[in-house]
Design an enzyme around this catalytic site. Sequence first.
Site, PDB file in Angstrom:
ATOM      1  N   ASP A 239      -5.459  -2.789   4.216  1.00 26.04           N
ATOM      2  CA  ASP A 239      -5.097  -4.197   4.015  1.00 26.04           C
ATOM      3  C   ASP A 239      -3.897  -4.545   4.889  1.00 26.04           C
ATOM      4  O   ASP A 239      -2.766  -4.618   4.424  1.00 26.04           O
ATOM      5  CB  ASP A 239      -4.792  -4.398   2.520  1.00 26.04           C
ATOM      6  CG  ASP A 239      -4.278  -5.788   2.174  1.00 26.04           C
ATOM      7  OD1 ASP A 239      -4.584  -6.743   2.913  1.00 26.04           O
ATOM      8  OD2 ASP A 239      -3.584  -5.912   1.147  1.00 26.04           O
TER       9      ASP A 239
ATOM     10  N   LYS B   4      -4.267  -7.199   7.106  1.00 25.42           N
ATOM     11  CA  LYS B   4      -4.470  -8.646   7.350  1.00 25.42           C
ATOM     12  C   LYS B   4      -4.214  -9.001   8.809  1.00 25.42           C
ATOM     13  O   LYS B   4      -3.356  -9.831   9.139  1.00 25.42           O
ATOM     14  CB  LYS B   4      -3.547  -9.474   6.450  1.00 25.42           C
ATOM     15  CG  LYS B   4      -3.728  -9.207   4.959  1.00 25.42           C
ATOM     16  CD  LYS B   4      -2.828 -10.094   4.126  1.00 25.42           C
ATOM     17  CE  LYS B   4      -2.954  -9.861   2.643  1.00 25.42           C
ATOM     18  NZ  LYS B   4      -2.405  -8.570   2.182  1.00 25.42           N
TER      19      LYS B   4
ATOM     20  N   ASP C 177      -4.621 -12.204  15.156  1.00 26.66           N
ATOM     21  CA  ASP C 177      -4.129 -12.151  16.538  1.00 26.66           C
ATOM     22  C   ASP C 177      -5.193 -12.747  17.457  1.00 26.66           C
ATOM     23  O   ASP C 177      -6.233 -13.211  16.998  1.00 26.66           O
ATOM     24  CB  ASP C 177      -3.821 -10.686  16.907  1.00 26.66           C
ATOM     25  CG  ASP C 177      -2.624 -10.564  17.839  1.00 26.66           C
ATOM     26  OD1 ASP C 177      -2.575 -11.324  18.828  1.00 26.66           O
ATOM     27  OD2 ASP C 177      -1.756  -9.720  17.583  1.00 26.66           O
TER      28      ASP C 177
ATOM     29  N   ARG D 188       0.537  -3.723  -9.370  1.00 22.29           N
ATOM     30  CA  ARG D 188       1.597  -3.503 -10.354  1.00 22.29           C
ATOM     31  C   ARG D 188       1.119  -3.249 -11.783  1.00 22.29           C
ATOM     32  O   ARG D 188       1.697  -2.387 -12.452  1.00 22.29           O
ATOM     33  CB  ARG D 188       2.595  -4.677 -10.302  1.00 22.29           C
ATOM     34  CG  ARG D 188       3.437  -4.644  -9.037  1.00 22.29           C
ATOM     35  CD  ARG D 188       4.112  -5.965  -8.729  1.00 22.29           C
ATOM     36  NE  ARG D 188       3.185  -6.966  -8.230  1.00 22.29           N
ATOM     37  CZ  ARG D 188       3.538  -8.179  -7.815  1.00 22.29           C
ATOM     38  NH1 ARG D 188       4.816  -8.544  -7.874  1.00 22.29           N
ATOM     39  NH2 ARG D 188       2.653  -9.020  -7.351  1.00 22.29           N
TER      40      ARG D 188
ATOM     41  N   THR E 228      -3.335 -15.346  -2.428  1.00 19.40           N
ATOM     42  CA  THR E 228      -3.324 -15.723  -3.855  1.00 19.40           C
ATOM     43  C   THR E 228      -1.949 -16.201  -4.319  1.00 19.40           C
ATOM     44  O   THR E 228      -1.807 -16.671  -5.436  1.00 19.40           O
ATOM     45  CB  THR E 228      -3.804 -14.542  -4.713  1.00 19.40           C
ATOM     46  OG1 THR E 228      -3.224 -13.345  -4.191  1.00 19.40           O
ATOM     47  CG2 THR E 228      -5.299 -14.420  -4.687  1.00 19.40           C
TER      48      THR E 228
ATOM     49  N   LYS F  51      -6.234   0.989  -1.901  1.00 16.40           N
ATOM     50  CA  LYS F  51      -5.835   0.039  -0.852  1.00 16.40           C
ATOM     51  C   LYS F  51      -4.508   0.479  -0.236  1.00 16.40           C
ATOM     52  O   LYS F  51      -3.520   0.673  -0.937  1.00 16.40           O
ATOM     53  CB  LYS F  51      -5.692  -1.366  -1.441  1.00 16.40           C
ATOM     54  CG  LYS F  51      -5.356  -2.413  -0.393  1.00 16.40           C
ATOM     55  CD  LYS F  51      -5.415  -3.819  -0.978  1.00 16.40           C
ATOM     56  CE  LYS F  51      -4.158  -4.255  -1.656  1.00 16.40           C
ATOM     57  NZ  LYS F  51      -2.986  -4.373  -0.771  1.00 16.40           N
TER      58      LYS F  51
END
Length: 248
Positions: free
Chosen positions: A69, A71, A74, A225, A133, A42
Amino acid sequence: MNQNTNKIVAAKNKICLALDVDNTQHAINVAKKLKEHVGVFKVGSELFTIAGPSILEKIVDVGVPVFLDLKFHDIPNTISRVARVVTRYGIFMFNIHASGGGEMIQAAVEATHDEAVKRGLTPPLILAVTVLTSIDNKILQKELLINQPVEKHVQHLAIMTEENGADGVVASPMEVRVIREACGEHFQIVTPGVRPTGSSVGDQKRIATPSDAINQGSDYVVIGRPILAADDPIDAAQKIAEEIARVL
Ligand code: C5P
């Protein structure tokens, strides 16, 4: 290949590694090192902003599917134009915000398919982000004034996404079941907010373990992470694949 090896391969293909780093060479090194151990890379806003769009070609060249990614959120005309340029990079999937509305989602779908046909490319999958999330009921209701539990709002956005022709959604593992029920088996569900047992939660709020997320019906788990910051990232990725394989 025996059945166990097949399951490990299927499990590792469900891991989407978030290349959340601020250095192009570091990202490429991580991608080369982990390419046999995850199924998707990603590229998010941090890496894209520092490295520029050529990072997409560089990561695609590593030989693992790429999820862009960024996002996008618009007006439909802008989304349609951005979907066309994204399609040219030969990536596997990209995302937009479901809260941009049905017309915006349709604009992305139509432009992506039209551009792919024109250029003889496979269209990337289009996912819509439902509710981040890191957002919980309190933030949704008190700050965003959406007077519904997160789960209901996510389900509503997922149905709207499906009705407007996108391929799937990004959502927390906690909402996978209600999305699956509402949108069917073909609908792709990608879940961040995944934490192997014992790893640090960070800023994520609606979380689950990788095996729980897959068990609930996720197609891909996005993990950053817990792999990137591990002392041994390959070992961390392999352990996650083994954990997922046990529920396949
Ligand atoms: O490091 P961590 O595993 O928390 O990384 C999760 C990744 O998934 C980050 O790149 C984050 O931007 C992304 N993401 C998310 N929630 C969403 C959509 C994407 O956490 N709803």
